[in-house]
Design a protein around this motif. Sequence first.
Motif, PDB file in Angstrom:
ATOM      1  N   TYR A 176       0.836  -1.198   0.000  1.00  0.00           N
ATOM      2  CA  TYR A 176       0.000   0.000   0.000  1.00  0.00           C
ATOM      3  C   TYR A 176       0.868   1.245   0.000  1.00  0.00           C
ATOM      4  O   TYR A 176       1.875   1.315   0.714  1.00  0.00           O
ATOM      5  CB  TYR A 176      -0.904   0.039   1.243  1.00  0.00           C
ATOM      6  CG  TYR A 176      -1.888  -1.093   1.352  1.00  0.00           C
ATOM      7  CD1 TYR A 176      -2.786  -1.362   0.330  1.00  0.00           C
ATOM      8  CD2 TYR A 176      -1.929  -1.897   2.494  1.00  0.00           C
ATOM      9  CE1 TYR A 176      -3.688  -2.412   0.434  1.00  0.00           C
ATOM     10  CE2 TYR A 176      -2.831  -2.941   2.608  1.00  0.00           C
ATOM     11  CZ  TYR A 176      -3.708  -3.194   1.563  1.00  0.00           C
ATOM     12  OH  TYR A 176      -4.597  -4.222   1.662  1.00  0.00           O
ATOM     13  N   ARG A 178      -0.551   4.047   0.961  1.00  0.00           N
ATOM     14  CA  ARG A 178      -1.138   4.770   2.092  1.00  0.00           C
ATOM     15  C   ARG A 178      -1.581   3.765   3.155  1.00  0.00           C
ATOM     16  O   ARG A 178      -2.772   3.591   3.415  1.00  0.00           O
ATOM     17  CB  ARG A 178      -2.328   5.610   1.611  1.00  0.00           C
ATOM     18  CG  ARG A 178      -1.915   6.678   0.594  1.00  0.00           C
ATOM     19  CD  ARG A 178      -3.090   7.194  -0.192  1.00  0.00           C
ATOM     20  NE  ARG A 178      -2.688   8.258  -1.111  1.00  0.00           N
ATOM     21  CZ  ARG A 178      -3.428   8.716  -2.114  1.00  0.00           C
ATOM     22  NH1 ARG A 178      -4.621   8.191  -2.345  1.00  0.00           N
ATOM     23  NH2 ARG A 178      -2.996   9.678  -2.896  1.00  0.00           N
ATOM     24  N   ARG A 181      -4.276   4.193   5.984  1.00  0.00           N
ATOM     25  CA  ARG A 181      -5.713   4.164   5.708  1.00  0.00           C
ATOM     26  C   ARG A 181      -6.336   2.788   5.970  1.00  0.00           C
ATOM     27  O   ARG A 181      -7.547   2.678   6.072  1.00  0.00           O
ATOM     28  CB  ARG A 181      -5.981   4.547   4.248  1.00  0.00           C
ATOM     29  CG  ARG A 181      -5.659   5.996   3.911  1.00  0.00           C
ATOM     30  CD  ARG A 181      -6.103   6.317   2.499  1.00  0.00           C
ATOM     31  NE  ARG A 181      -5.890   7.721   2.180  1.00  0.00           N
ATOM     32  CZ  ARG A 181      -6.257   8.288   1.033  1.00  0.00           C
ATOM     33  NH1 ARG A 181      -6.848   7.553   0.092  1.00  0.00           N
ATOM     34  NH2 ARG A 181      -6.028   9.567   0.814  1.00  0.00           N
ATOM     35  N   CYS A 255      -1.093   5.490  -5.707  1.00  0.00           N
ATOM     36  CA  CYS A 255      -1.495   4.128  -5.340  1.00  0.00           C
ATOM     37  C   CYS A 255      -0.304   3.187  -5.371  1.00  0.00           C
ATOM     38  O   CYS A 255       0.615   3.330  -6.182  1.00  0.00           O
ATOM     39  CB  CYS A 255      -2.555   3.599  -6.302  1.00  0.00           C
ATOM     40  SG  CYS A 255      -4.156   4.417  -6.163  1.00  0.00           S
ATOM     41  N   PRO A 259      -4.115  -1.250  -5.090  1.00  0.00           N
ATOM     42  CA  PRO A 259      -4.617   0.126  -5.101  1.00  0.00           C
ATOM     43  C   PRO A 259      -6.021   0.297  -4.542  1.00  0.00           C
ATOM     44  O   PRO A 259      -6.458   1.427  -4.345  1.00  0.00           O
ATOM     45  CB  PRO A 259      -4.602   0.487  -6.594  1.00  0.00           C
ATOM     46  CG  PRO A 259      -4.839  -0.826  -7.281  1.00  0.00           C
ATOM     47  CD  PRO A 259      -4.131  -1.848  -6.438  1.00  0.00           C
ATOM     48  N   ASP A 262      -5.870   2.284  -1.423  1.00  0.00           N
ATOM     49  CA  ASP A 262      -5.239   3.603  -1.550  1.00  0.00           C
ATOM     50  C   ASP A 262      -6.180   4.640  -2.157  1.00  0.00           C
ATOM     51  O   ASP A 262      -6.173   5.802  -1.754  1.00  0.00           O
ATOM     52  CB  ASP A 262      -3.970   3.500  -2.398  1.00  0.00           C
ATOM     53  CG  ASP A 262      -2.844   2.780  -1.673  1.00  0.00           C
ATOM     54  OD1 ASP A 262      -2.751   2.916  -0.446  1.00  0.00           O
ATOM     55  OD2 ASP A 262      -2.062   2.086  -2.344  1.00  0.00           O
ATOM     56  N   ASP A 263      -6.969   4.241  -3.156  1.00  0.00           N
ATOM     57  CA  ASP A 263      -7.910   5.172  -3.795  1.00  0.00           C
ATOM     58  C   ASP A 263      -9.122   4.390  -4.286  1.00  0.00           C
ATOM     59  O   ASP A 263      -9.257   4.089  -5.476  1.00  0.00           O
ATOM     60  CB  ASP A 263      -7.240   5.909  -4.955  1.00  0.00           C
ATOM     61  CG  ASP A 263      -8.030   7.127  -5.404  1.00  0.00           C
ATOM     62  OD1 ASP A 263      -9.257   7.166  -5.184  1.00  0.00           O
ATOM     63  OD2 ASP A 263      -7.421   8.048  -5.990  1.00  0.00           O
TER      64      ASP A 263
END
Length: 276
Positions: A176, A178, A181, A255, A259, A262-263
Amino acid sequence: MATTVSFTVESPRGPRTVSVAYERSGSGEPLLLLHGIGHHRQAWDPVIPVLALERDVIAVDLPGFGASPGLPDDVAYDLTTVAPLLGTFCEAIGVDRPHVAGNSLGGLLALELGREKLVRSVTALSPAGFWTDPERRYAFGTLRAMRLAAESMPLPLIERLSRTAAGRTVLTSTIYARPGRRSPEAAVSETLALRRASGFHRTLTAGRNIRFSDNVPGLPVTIAWGGHDRLLLRRQGIRAKHTVPGARLVRLPGCGHVPMNDDPALVARVILDTSR
């Protein structure tokens, strides 16, 4: 709650029973979701609520991952076995030529399903199989290190790390961009899924000589790559586009290799645009 369906496949020693766990939600045209190696169907949880507004979403635990038992010893984990097996799975649950979206190993399987005309459209997120030999060795070495780390950490340590963004970075930053999250529960669950995946080593062994080298004509195909993919480097997306020239190549800014977390909005839009 997962449902499990069992069906028969042929092996060199005769018919064998295979069981696959899956979850189904939403309504509309069917959409099959395939995760990557060492992961499980819950990798798709961030995008399923959006996808289920327009699609009959079927999130699968690949054989030997998540809640699905491993394949029998005489059934191979190679591409030419697992892709037709997924076609048989679709028949077993009454689905004819779904759309398919896959990530990593799942992306490679999605492209193979498209090549075999078993699906209506293909969305492949950072698909495996477009690597050079050094890139494959790097990816496989990283995956083995992740597995070893998951096996070596006691559960209380995994749970403690999951409670902070910094700890979730330790657990999941390879896949990841991010990791903060990801929820604590998801970080624990997927670390345990990696540790327990009975199909992990056989899948890596089968993948040593795999490269996707065919076109996927006559179907809508999107290949999408995270801009911060640390496992399958984004230059592999250019090779994928050359291999499948009719595909749409999409960059996923911000991403990582997986992904969907991430989004979620961007990934859902890419999948739905392709399946429309």
